[in-house]
Design an enzyme around this catalytic site. Structure first.
Site, PDB file in Angstrom:
ATOM      1  CG  ASP A  67      44.940  39.793  30.901  1.00  0.00           C
ATOM      2  OD1 ASP A  67      46.151  40.074  30.916  1.00  0.00           O
ATOM      3  OD2 ASP A  67      44.387  39.162  31.828  1.00  0.00           O
ATOM      4  CG  ASN A 136      37.325  38.031  41.299  1.00  0.00           C
ATOM      5  OD1 ASN A 136      38.230  37.479  40.677  1.00  0.00           O
ATOM      6  ND2 ASN A 136      36.738  39.142  40.858  1.00  0.00           N
ATOM      7  CG  HIS A 138      40.021  37.578  37.686  1.00  0.00           C
ATOM      8  ND1 HIS A 138      40.113  38.575  38.641  1.00  0.00           N
ATOM      9  CD2 HIS A 138      41.289  37.399  37.237  1.00  0.00           C
ATOM     10  CE1 HIS A 138      41.373  38.963  38.748  1.00  0.00           C
ATOM     11  NE2 HIS A 138      42.105  38.265  37.914  1.00  0.00           N
ATOM     12  CD  GLU A 143      37.138  40.980  37.154  1.00  0.00           C
ATOM     13  OE1 GLU A 143      37.109  40.015  37.940  1.00  0.00           O
ATOM     14  OE2 GLU A 143      37.939  41.931  37.257  1.00  0.00           O
TER      15      GLU A 143
END
Length: 239
Positions: A67, A136, A138, A143
């Site tokens: 990414d 979180n 991800h 996300e």
């Protein structure tokens, strides 16, 4: 799922590097998707050492960057491209002909995603994808709420990711979007490895492995991968 707990970060890193080396020995022209971030550093340094010791070779394989922060180029200190060059490609002596990274400064980011998808598809998908996990849940920059069926795409970053991401920069840096490999490409990979280290990651690992499989917690997708490896150190397994 192959779930293992290692006594410490160094043991986790050495094991992961050896697994990658074993793949390269079986399939020298493997296509490997490589994450950036704090957790993979030890793995890459251990892999470099294995190459220098002659225990594996990297002259025929191809790496793909997992990414990138939209708007940043390889010259930016906190970019994923800069990280991979510093920690992996440079030490391994790998030139641009052996890796493909997202151009996060492209005028047409959707076209860039399509080009990355074609690059991966034309090579038969990833032989191995190495990822970490965010607080979180991800994976890469997928996300919470990201459809499991997406391939490469542009993502809107969560506030948690933006805040944590600042640690890679020496000065405050605006982060709003990411360009990322999709969860469908993780599922299509012949091997998917998730590594995690430290007590901060313990809640995320617990939810990923023991919670429901849901797009609201992307890392939970590892429960459904046909050839998944989740390797953590003792602190990350604390829950």
């Amino acid at each position: 799922m192959n779930f293992q707990i290692f006594p410490d970060y160094n043991a986790l890193s050495r094991h992961t590097a050896q697994h990658i080396a074993d793949l390269l020995n079986r399939k020298p022209d493997a296509l490997i998707c490589a994450a950036s971030g704090d957790t993979p550093v030890g793995t890459y340094r251990a892999l470099v050492q294995l190459v220098r010791e002659g225990k594996t070779r990297v002259d025929r394989c191809t790496f793909v960057g997992l990414d990138e922060w939209v708007g940043l180029g390889p010259e930016s200190e906190g970019s994923c491209a800069n990280y991979l060059q510093r920690e992996l490609f440079g030490p391994l002596g790998i030139g641009p002909e052996q890796y493909r990274l997202f151009d996060a400064q492209a005028a047409d980011l959707e076209a860039e995603c399509e080009q990355m998808n074609r690059f991966v598809d034309e090579r038969g998908g990833f032989d191995l994808i190495l990822v970490g996990v965010g607080l979180n849940g991800h994976i890469a920059l997928n996300e919470p709420g990201t459809p499991f069926t997406l391939k490469a795409h542009v993502s809107e970053l969560a506030e948690t990711t933006i805040t944590v991401g600042q640690k890679y920069f020496s000065t405050p840096t605006p982060l709003t979007l990411g360009i990322t490999t999709g969860l469908q490409q993780l599922m299509d990979a012949r091997e998917a490895i998730l590594i995690a280290s430290g007590s901060k990651k313990a809640p995320a690992i617990q939810t990923a492995l023991q919670g429901p499989v849901t797009e609201e917690f992307p890392a939970s997708i590892m429960q459904t991968h046909p050839n998944a490896f989740v390797w953590v150190d003792r602190e990350a397994a604390g829950r």
